[in-house]
Motif scaffolding. Sequence first.
Motif, PDB file in Angstrom:
ATOM      1  N   ARG A  84       0.829  -1.204   0.000  1.00  0.00           N
ATOM      2  CA  ARG A  84       0.000   0.000   0.000  1.00  0.00           C
ATOM      3  C   ARG A  84       0.863   1.254   0.000  1.00  0.00           C
ATOM      4  NH1 ARG A  84      -2.775  -0.516   4.765  1.00  0.00           N
ATOM      5  NH2 ARG A  84      -4.495  -1.606   3.744  1.00  0.00           N
ATOM      6  N   GLU A  85       1.881   1.269   0.837  1.00  0.00           N
ATOM      7  CA  GLU A  85       2.753   2.444   0.919  1.00  0.00           C
ATOM      8  C   GLU A  85       3.483   2.674  -0.400  1.00  0.00           C
ATOM      9  OE1 GLU A  85       6.455   4.182   3.631  1.00  0.00           O
ATOM     10  OE2 GLU A  85       5.466   2.295   4.176  1.00  0.00           O
ATOM     11  N   ASP A  89       2.827   5.930  -2.950  1.00  0.00           N
ATOM     12  CA  ASP A  89       3.945   6.762  -3.379  1.00  0.00           C
ATOM     13  C   ASP A  89       3.972   6.879  -4.902  1.00  0.00           C
ATOM     14  OD1 ASP A  89       6.494   8.179  -2.712  1.00  0.00           O
ATOM     15  OD2 ASP A  89       7.357   6.560  -3.899  1.00  0.00           O
ATOM     16  N   PHE A  90       3.684   5.774  -5.599  1.00  0.00           N
ATOM     17  CA  PHE A  90       3.592   5.797  -7.058  1.00  0.00           C
ATOM     18  C   PHE A  90       2.461   6.712  -7.509  1.00  0.00           C
ATOM     19  CE2 PHE A  90       1.032   4.008 -10.563  1.00  0.00           C
ATOM     20  CZ  PHE A  90       1.902   4.193 -11.624  1.00  0.00           C
ATOM     21  N   LEU A  91       1.319   6.627  -6.853  1.00  0.00           N
ATOM     22  CA  LEU A  91       0.178   7.474  -7.212  1.00  0.00           C
ATOM     23  C   LEU A  91       0.513   8.950  -7.028  1.00  0.00           C
ATOM     24  CD1 LEU A  91      -2.811   5.516  -5.598  1.00  0.00           C
ATOM     25  CD2 LEU A  91      -2.336   5.773  -8.044  1.00  0.00           C
ATOM     26  N   GLU A  92       1.161   9.267  -5.927  1.00  0.00           N
ATOM     27  CA  GLU A  92       1.484  10.671  -5.644  1.00  0.00           C
ATOM     28  C   GLU A  92       2.433  11.243  -6.695  1.00  0.00           C
ATOM     29  OE1 GLU A  92       3.142  13.543  -2.057  1.00  0.00           O
ATOM     30  OE2 GLU A  92       3.533  11.399  -1.987  1.00  0.00           O
ATOM     31  N   SER A 140      -7.963   7.664  -7.199  1.00  0.00           N
ATOM     32  CA  SER A 140      -7.423   6.416  -6.654  1.00  0.00           C
ATOM     33  C   SER A 140      -6.764   6.654  -5.297  1.00  0.00           C
ATOM     34  CB  SER A 140      -6.405   5.806  -7.632  1.00  0.00           C
ATOM     35  OG  SER A 140      -7.053   5.308  -8.786  1.00  0.00           O
ATOM     36  N   MET A 141      -6.119   7.807  -5.113  1.00  0.00           N
ATOM     37  CA  MET A 141      -5.536   8.123  -3.809  1.00  0.00           C
ATOM     38  C   MET A 141      -6.615   8.222  -2.741  1.00  0.00           C
ATOM     39  SD  MET A 141      -2.335  10.722  -4.416  1.00  0.00           S
ATOM     40  CE  MET A 141      -1.819  10.492  -2.729  1.00  0.00           C
ATOM     41  N   SER A 142      -7.794   8.704  -3.143  1.00  0.00           N
ATOM     42  CA  SER A 142      -8.873   8.828  -2.160  1.00  0.00           C
ATOM     43  C   SER A 142      -9.341   7.452  -1.672  1.00  0.00           C
ATOM     44  CB  SER A 142     -10.049   9.614  -2.748  1.00  0.00           C
ATOM     45  OG  SER A 142     -10.733   8.856  -3.733  1.00  0.00           O
ATOM     46  N   ASP A 143      -9.091   6.403  -2.466  1.00  0.00           N
ATOM     47  CA  ASP A 143      -9.407   5.049  -2.011  1.00  0.00           C
ATOM     48  C   ASP A 143      -8.571   4.671  -0.799  1.00  0.00           C
ATOM     49  OD1 ASP A 143     -11.261   4.664  -4.061  1.00  0.00           O
ATOM     50  OD2 ASP A 143      -9.768   3.820  -5.422  1.00  0.00           O
ATOM     51  N   PHE A 144      -7.439   5.344  -0.638  1.00  0.00           N
ATOM     52  CA  PHE A 144      -6.545   5.082   0.485  1.00  0.00           C
ATOM     53  C   PHE A 144      -6.691   6.135   1.585  1.00  0.00           C
ATOM     54  CE2 PHE A 144      -4.839   3.009  -3.197  1.00  0.00           C
ATOM     55  CZ  PHE A 144      -4.363   1.799  -2.729  1.00  0.00           C
ATOM     56  N   LYS A 288      12.425   3.260  -6.197  1.00  0.00           N
ATOM     57  CA  LYS A 288      11.190   2.661  -6.719  1.00  0.00           C
ATOM     58  C   LYS A 288      11.317   1.158  -6.982  1.00  0.00           C
ATOM     59  CE  LYS A 288       8.975   6.649  -7.171  1.00  0.00           C
ATOM     60  NZ  LYS A 288       7.768   6.978  -6.399  1.00  0.00           N
ATOM     61  N   LYS A 289      12.448   0.580  -6.674  1.00  0.00           N
ATOM     62  CA  LYS A 289      12.710  -0.817  -7.014  1.00  0.00           C
ATOM     63  C   LYS A 289      11.669  -1.764  -6.425  1.00  0.00           C
ATOM     64  CE  LYS A 289      16.511  -4.160  -7.038  1.00  0.00           C
ATOM     65  NZ  LYS A 289      17.922  -4.389  -6.633  1.00  0.00           N
ATOM     66  N   ASP A 290      11.318  -1.536  -5.158  1.00  0.00           N
ATOM     67  CA  ASP A 290      10.361  -2.425  -4.491  1.00  0.00           C
ATOM     68  C   ASP A 290       8.963  -2.315  -5.088  1.00  0.00           C
ATOM     69  OD1 ASP A 290      12.340  -3.338  -2.830  1.00  0.00           O
ATOM     70  OD2 ASP A 290      11.852  -1.978  -1.184  1.00  0.00           O
TER      71      ASP A 290
END
Length: 390
Positions: A84-85, A89-92, A140-144, A288-290
Motif C-alpha cells: 500500500r505504501e 507513493d507511485f500514485l502521488e 485512486s488516492m482517495s481510495d486510500f 522505486k525498485k520495491d
Amino acid sequence: MTQSTIESKNKKDVNNGKIPAKETILSPRFYTTDFEAMENMDLSINEEELEAICEEFRKDYNRHHFVRNSEFEGAAEKLDPETRELFVDFLEGSCTSEFSGFLLYKELSKRIKDKNPLLAECFAHMARDEARHAGFLNKSMSDFGLQLDLGFLTANKDYTYFPPRSIFYATYLSEKIGYWRYIAIYRHLEKNPDSKIFPLFNYFENWCQDENRHGDFFDALMKAQPRTVKSLSQKITIGGSTFTHPLFDYFHRFRYFLNNLPLTSKLWSRFFLLAVFATMYARDLGIKKDFYASLGLNAKDYDQYVINKTNETAARVFPVVMDVYDKSFYGRLDKIVENNKVLSDIANSDGNKVSKTFKKLPKYLSNGYQLLRLYLLKPLDSKDFQPSIR
C-alpha cells in the motif's frame, strides 16, 4: 516540508495521513517558459501535420475511458501495508507529474491563443488529457484515505524556467517515455494478472495512447523549428529584473540561430536523452525498485527495455541518439545507482552536516564523472539507426 497531501474527509484514514514525498532532483518538476516567443512561432513549415494531430485531439478518443467501475470497491483494503505504501507513493508521483503537464499546457493555451490559435488549441486539448489523468490518479488516492491538494501545489511549487526549445525536447521525451512505461506495465500484467495489485492498471493501454499522441504533437512541432520565429521578445531578464530594448530582439534571434545549428541540435539531443534516462534509471533502481517488484517486474530489465524503446523512438525526431548498446552504458548507470545508495546511507547516518558533506563528495564526483563519460560516448546517427526501428 509544508503538508501538500490532505486527508480525504469522506474516506477512512488508512495511513494516518500520508507525509508527502521528500522533494529531490528526481521529483516531478513544474515548468514555465517564454510565452512571447511561443506565440510568435511560425508553424507554416509543418502546419498540415499539426492540423491533423489537432483533429485527433478534437476527437478525444478517451472521453469515456476513465470511468471507475466496481473493481475499485474494496481494492485498497486488499493490499498489505508495505505494498500500500509503495503504491500510494507511485500514485502521488504520477499525479504530480500529470498535474505539472496540465499546468504548463493550460498556461500556454491561454497565453498564446490570440496570436497562435492552432498551437493554443493543441495545448488546450493536451491540458484536458493531463487534467483527466491527474484527476483519475487523485481519485485512486482517495481510495486510500488521501488526496493531493492540487490547489496547494499550484500556488506553492517552485517553477523551473526552460526556453521553448528545451520544453520541446523535455516534454517530447517525457510523453514518449511515459508511453513505453505504461504499455510495458500493461502488457506485463496482461500476461501475469495475479500481479495486478490495483484495477488502475486496466486503464493503461488507452492511457498510454494519450501519451503517444502528445509525443507526436511535439514531434510535429520540432519539425517546424528550423525557421520558426517571426519576431522575438525585446525583453531580457537578469537576476529577476526585466529590461526592455529593441536590441534584445537581435540577441534572441542570434540565440535561436545558434540553437538551430546541426551541431547544437546534436548536443542538446544527447543532453536531454541522457538526463531523462539517467534520472529514470536512478529513481527506479533506487527508491522505486520495491514498487516494481510488487508488480512482478525486475526494475533493471523494465528500465532497460523502456530506455531502449524510447531511444529508438527518439531516432525518428532527434539527429542523434544514445548508444545504449555500448557495454559501458548501463554499467555506468549502475555505478550511479550504487553511489546514490551510499549517499542515502550517509544522509541517514549519525554525524554533523560538515562531516557528511565530506563523505558524500567522492560519490558526487563519481556520479559527475559517470555522466560525463556517458555524454561523451559516441552517439548513434539517427539516419543510420532508423532501419532498425521500422
